[in-house]
Design a protein around this motif. Structure first.
Motif, PDB file in Angstrom:
ATOM      1  N   LEU A  28      53.284  21.304  70.239  1.00 37.27           N
ATOM      2  CA  LEU A  28      53.831  22.651  70.022  1.00 37.27           C
ATOM      3  C   LEU A  28      55.308  22.606  69.664  1.00 37.27           C
ATOM      4  O   LEU A  28      55.800  23.485  68.957  1.00 37.27           O
ATOM      5  N   LYS A  29      56.006  21.599  70.123  1.00 39.28           N
ATOM      6  CA  LYS A  29      57.403  21.414  69.719  1.00 39.28           C
ATOM      7  C   LYS A  29      57.448  21.120  68.217  1.00 39.28           C
ATOM      8  O   LYS A  29      58.265  21.680  67.489  1.00 39.28           O
TER       9      LYS A  29
ATOM     10  N   SER B  94      55.311  22.023  65.990  1.00 34.91           N
ATOM     11  CA  SER B  94      54.923  23.211  65.215  1.00 34.91           C
ATOM     12  C   SER B  94      55.955  24.335  65.307  1.00 34.91           C
ATOM     13  O   SER B  94      55.815  25.354  64.640  1.00 34.91           O
TER      14      SER B  94
ATOM     15  N   HIS C 118      56.663  26.030  68.102  1.00 30.55           N
ATOM     16  CA  HIS C 118      56.278  27.025  69.096  1.00 30.55           C
ATOM     17  C   HIS C 118      56.885  26.774  70.472  1.00 30.55           C
ATOM     18  O   HIS C 118      56.834  27.649  71.332  1.00 30.55           O
ATOM     19  N   PHE C 119      57.419  25.585  70.693  1.00 29.18           N
ATOM     20  CA  PHE C 119      57.981  25.248  72.009  1.00 29.18           C
ATOM     21  C   PHE C 119      59.355  24.637  71.824  1.00 29.18           C
ATOM     22  O   PHE C 119      59.495  23.621  71.149  1.00 29.18           O
TER      23      PHE C 119
ATOM     24  N   ALA D  15      54.505  29.301  75.169  1.00 30.36           N
ATOM     25  CA  ALA D  15      54.411  28.630  73.871  1.00 30.36           C
ATOM     26  C   ALA D  15      52.955  28.553  73.396  1.00 30.36           C
ATOM     27  O   ALA D  15      52.670  28.787  72.224  1.00 30.36           O
TER      28      ALA D  15
ATOM     29  N   GLY E 215      51.906  31.981  72.168  1.00 30.38           N
ATOM     30  CA  GLY E 215      52.456  32.239  70.840  1.00 30.38           C
ATOM     31  C   GLY E 215      51.701  31.484  69.761  1.00 30.38           C
ATOM     32  O   GLY E 215      51.414  32.027  68.678  1.00 30.38           O
ATOM     33  N   TYR E 216      51.363  30.232  70.033  1.00 29.56           N
ATOM     34  CA  TYR E 216      50.594  29.426  69.086  1.00 29.56           C
ATOM     35  C   TYR E 216      49.224  30.069  68.847  1.00 29.56           C
ATOM     36  O   TYR E 216      48.775  30.201  67.704  1.00 29.56           O
TER      37      TYR E 216
ATOM     38  N   ASP F  76      49.543  33.178  66.734  1.00 32.59           N
ATOM     39  CA  ASP F  76      49.804  32.829  65.335  1.00 32.59           C
ATOM     40  C   ASP F  76      48.572  32.293  64.616  1.00 32.59           C
ATOM     41  O   ASP F  76      48.461  32.408  63.394  1.00 32.59           O
ATOM     42  N   ARG F  77      47.651  31.700  65.357  1.00 31.72           N
ATOM     43  CA  ARG F  77      46.456  31.098  64.748  1.00 31.72           C
ATOM     44  C   ARG F  77      45.214  31.989  64.864  1.00 31.72           C
ATOM     45  O   ARG F  77      44.134  31.591  64.456  1.00 31.72           O
TER      46      ARG F  77
ATOM     47  N   THR G 133      41.621  26.171  71.214  1.00 31.34           N
ATOM     48  CA  THR G 133      43.006  25.740  70.996  1.00 31.34           C
ATOM     49  C   THR G 133      43.061  24.261  70.650  1.00 31.34           C
ATOM     50  O   THR G 133      43.784  23.854  69.724  1.00 31.34           O
TER      51      THR G 133
END
Length: 190
Positions: free
Chosen positions: A70-71, A73, A75-76, A91, A94-95, A98-99, A111
């Motif tokens: 996630l970092k 992408s 998101h984190f 995070a 949020g991911y 977004d998806r 996920t």
């Protein structure tokens, strides 16, 4: 299951046909992931493994990996650690939003599947440092001696190939969907 990365395994004839159809441009054949010689029964067994669901309060190498993924992408932005913190829950949520995934804040099967699709193939020379660090951390926890330097070099490729051999995946040193599931699904540590 048929994912975007499975298309890569269809071979160069398909790639050539697609290249011709979109304007005749020549593209190099995509790398095969998870070894072209993986026995069908091994691939089926790995694909049938359940994903390990992660929730706030959990800890372990999967949590670390998700933090780095996630970092990568965007998101984190926090510090990646062993524990599934409220910041990581935010995070993940949020991911998921977004998806278009149910935004539970838990790393569930949907996920994991989306992460696998988004990550794609990871191989030597991959420039995604946080992603590679997440994989290196996971491989280290799974018993492979690696430095977490964010560079997918020969040592990381060898660790991936060794993990693949252990899981009876035809060892090509590339993390594709089958290797990803073998690393993060049930049974990864056995």
């Amino acid at each position: 299951m048929f994912t975007k990365r499975r298309v890569a395994a269809l071979g160069s004839a398909t790639t050539a046909a697609v290249a011709f159809a979109i304007g005749g441009a020549a593209f190099p054949a995509p790398a095969l992931a998870d070894g072209p010689e993986t026995p069908a029964h091994v691939a089926s067994a790995i694909e049938e493994q359940s994903w390990v669901e992660l929730t706030e309060g959990d800890s372990g190498y999967r949590v670390i990996a998700v933090g780095y993924f996630l970092k990568e992408s965007g998101h984190f932005g926090g510090e990646v650690g062993l524990d599934y913190t409220p910041e990581l829950t935010e995070a993940v949520t949020g991911y998921q939003e977004d998806r278009g995934i149910d935004a539970s804040g838990n790393v569930d099967a949907a996920t994991w599947e989306q992460l696998s699709d988004d990550i794609g193939l990871v191989q030597q020379g991959d420039p995604r440092a946080d992603l590679v660090t997440g994989l290196q951390s996971s491989l280290y926890d799974l018993g492979y001696d690696l430095t977490f330097d964010g560079r997918f070099g020969p040592a990381t490729e060898n660790a991936v190939a060794s993990f693949q051999e252990e899981k009876e995946v035809d060892a090509d040193g590339i993390v594709g969907p089958l290797t990803f599931r073998a690393m993060y699904g049930e049974g990864a540590q056995s």
